[in-house]
Write a protein that holds these residues in place. Sequence first.
Motif, short mmCIF file in Angstrom:
data_model
loop_
_atom_site.label_atom_id
_atom_site.label_comp_id
_atom_site.label_asym_id
_atom_site.label_seq_id
_atom_site.Cartn_x
_atom_site.Cartn_y
_atom_site.Cartn_z
N ALA A 97 0.83 -1.20 0.00
CA ALA A 97 0.00 0.00 0.00
C ALA A 97 0.87 1.26 0.00
CB ALA A 97 -0.91 0.00 1.22
N ARG A 103 2.27 1.90 -3.47
CA ARG A 103 1.27 2.43 -4.40
C ARG A 103 0.95 3.90 -4.13
NH1 ARG A 103 -3.14 -2.58 -4.40
NH2 ARG A 103 -1.84 -4.09 -5.52
N ALA A 104 1.12 4.30 -2.87
CA ALA A 104 0.74 5.66 -2.47
C ALA A 104 1.85 6.68 -2.68
CB ALA A 104 0.31 5.66 -1.00
N THR A 105 3.03 6.25 -3.06
CA THR A 105 4.16 7.16 -3.22
C THR A 105 4.73 7.08 -4.61
OG1 THR A 105 6.31 7.81 -2.36
CG2 THR A 105 5.82 5.45 -2.39
N GLU A 132 -7.34 -4.39 -3.02
CA GLU A 132 -7.41 -3.02 -2.51
C GLU A 132 -7.88 -3.01 -1.06
OE1 GLU A 132 -9.16 1.37 -3.91
OE2 GLU A 132 -9.75 -0.47 -4.97
N LYS A 175 -3.09 -1.43 6.42
CA LYS A 175 -2.63 -0.11 6.84
C LYS A 175 -3.37 0.38 8.09
CE LYS A 175 -2.29 3.15 3.85
NZ LYS A 175 -2.66 4.06 2.73
N SER A 180 -11.20 3.83 4.78
CA SER A 180 -11.13 3.21 3.46
C SER A 180 -11.64 1.77 3.50
CB SER A 180 -9.68 3.23 2.95
OG SER A 180 -9.23 4.54 2.72
#
Length: 241
Positions: free
Chosen positions: A83, A86-88, A186, A193, A198
Motif C-alpha cells: 500500500a 502504491r501511495a508514493t 485493494e 494499513k 477506506s
Amino acid sequence: MAQAHPQTVLQNTLQAFSQTEDNEVPANGTDLVKEWMSVLKHTDGTEAIHAKLTDLYDELLNPSPDPQRVKECINTLAGQMQAMARATESETAEQVAQLADTLRAFATDLGRINDDDQLAQNEPDPTPVYANPGDHLQVLLTSTQETLAGGLSAVTPEQGVSMLQEWMSVVQAEPSAQWLEAPLRELTDALAKGDMRSTERLMRELAGTAQEYANNNDNGPFTTGLTNLATALIQFAGPLS
C-alpha cells in the motif's frame, strides 16, 4: 551511533533475502526487524507498520515463536508495504513493492515449512482438500459470512488480512470469480494499513459489486452465496464509520 537511513535499511533487507536460500530466514533477520523499528519510529505515516514490526519482533524473541503468528505478521507487513509503494511516487517505491513481494513469498514458504513439520510428526494436515476451486469458493463464502456475523470483536486485522488472501488465491483460480481479485487486493491493503475509513468504503463497494453480479447471474452457482455475502459485508462495515 548514527541512525540508519530508511533507504539503507531497505537495501540491506533486500540484499539479505537475495543471499538467503529458499525457505530460510536471513541470519540477521531479528536485527533487521529491530533496524526497521528504529528507522520507522521517526518516520511520519508509518505508525501501523511500526506497530506490526513490534508484534513480529516480540514474537521472534519467544523461545518457541508461533509460526502462524509470524506468518500473519509478515503477511500484514507485506500488505502495508504494498500500500505504501502504491501511495508514493518516490524513487524507492519500486524497491518497497519488491520487498512486499519478497515478504509474501517468504510467508508462503513459512507456511509450507510448518505443514512439512506437521507431516514429519505424523500429524494430520488440517487444511481441507477441494476437488476444484469452485468447491473452495462455496465453502469460503459460507465461512466468511459466519466470521463477519461475529462482528468487530470476533475478527482481528491479521485474521481479516489472512482471510482476504485466501479469497484472492481462490478467485485467481476460478474464471467465473476472477473479477473479485482487484477489489479484494485493494481492501487487503487498506486493512493492513489500519485505514478503517477506506476499509469501510471498500467493503461497501465490494458488497455492491457482489450483489450486482448476483443480480445479473440468477442461475449462477454462487448467486445465493454472493447475495448473503453482500448483506454480511454491509452489516459488518456499519460500525466502522
